[in-house]
Design an enzyme around this catalytic site. Sequence first.
Site, PDB file in Angstrom:
ATOM      1  N   ASP A  72      -2.026  -1.543  10.961  1.00 15.19           N
ATOM      2  CA  ASP A  72      -2.678  -1.552   9.369  1.00 15.19           C
ATOM      3  C   ASP A  72      -2.966  -2.553   8.916  1.00 15.19           C
ATOM      4  O   ASP A  72      -3.795  -3.063   7.434  1.00 15.19           O
ATOM      5  CB  ASP A  72      -1.334  -1.751   8.327  1.00 15.19           C
ATOM      6  CG  ASP A  72      -1.053  -0.558   8.141  1.00 15.19           C
ATOM      7  OD1 ASP A  72      -1.673   0.682   8.637  1.00 15.19           O
ATOM      8  OD2 ASP A  72       0.029   0.322   7.978  1.00 15.19           O
ATOM      9  N   LYS A  95       0.512  -1.108   0.370  1.00 14.13           N
ATOM     10  CA  LYS A  95      -0.558   0.199  -0.071  1.00 14.13           C
ATOM     11  C   LYS A  95       0.727   1.339   0.035  1.00 14.13           C
ATOM     12  O   LYS A  95       2.224   0.723   0.740  1.00 14.13           O
ATOM     13  CB  LYS A  95      -0.963  -0.292   0.912  1.00 14.13           C
ATOM     14  CG  LYS A  95      -0.138  -0.176   2.147  1.00 14.13           C
ATOM     15  CD  LYS A  95       0.309   1.464   3.277  1.00 14.13           C
ATOM     16  CE  LYS A  95       1.248   1.572   4.470  1.00 14.13           C
ATOM     17  NZ  LYS A  95       1.484   2.155   4.821  1.00 14.13           N
TER      18      LYS A  95
END
Length: 283
Positions: free
Chosen positions: A133, A10
């Site tokens: 995350d 990401k």
Amino acid sequence: MTRVVRAPAKINLGLEILGHREDGYHEIRTILCAISLADWLTFEQVDADAIALRSGDFDIPASENLISRALDAMRQRGAAIPPQRVTVDKAIPAAAGLGGASSDAAATIRAFGRELADAGVDSAAVAASLGSDVPFFLDGPVALATGRGEVLAPLPAPTNAWGVLLTPDLIISDKTRTMYGAVDPAWWSDGSRVGALARALPEPPNEAPFNVFERALLTRFPEAEAARERLLAAEAPFAALTGAGPTFYTLVDSEARAREIAEVVRGDALTVNVAMLGVPGDA
Ligand code: C5P
């Protein structure tokens, strides 16, 4: 039985810290965006757990990596998961702000979705117990993340956006915690800049999204500035930090332009990747 799962990286499109939380974490606001750069994990049932690296960089002891911790966390909650050999094809630079370890953990959880469902275990709770995350990587591909990063609201994927990612060889021990500690509370903000970026999607940012960790990184590790300058010297439209760094990225609207910039920035003591934004993860 063999299971193969993809674990995408990401980037953060902006990151603001709003303040301290009572649980010791920081309240943040960021846009998490999955990209086409990915690790692949292969799980095979064997007699004893083992983690092997087929390619790439992976110097974290097995006992401390998030793949083992994900397997342990699922078993502790009652999921019947026999011993596994996990073979990792690692493409995501480690501790780089690209979410590699978190994504590997989420991919491990996705690989055993059926066993979790059979045991009535909530995947999202397992994910949140492993890191702020990790929940994002269960769903992706683009989300507004608030809370400590685990409260997610889907956003439209940026259209036609290609990233050039420049990761300097900079080892920061206990990186995430260190970087949170390096942020001066005077730099906290109200989240409105990330809010504006979220509203603009699917239009990708055309200038560097504000990331509070950039100032912290460049203050604590001034040598990281060279990565930022290298992108700008290659006529990248901007250079922005992802997560707590130290990877800087720029965004352009074609793969060809991204590859041109990547050629110019290649060099010693750094890793360069080109990736498309907003690629969905597969379960
Ligand atoms: O959640 P994760 O394990 O990735 O966080 C690592 C460390 O980073 C935490 O122990 C905490 O010190 C810091 N952190 C924080 N606020 C967040 C996320 C992480 O202070 N929102």
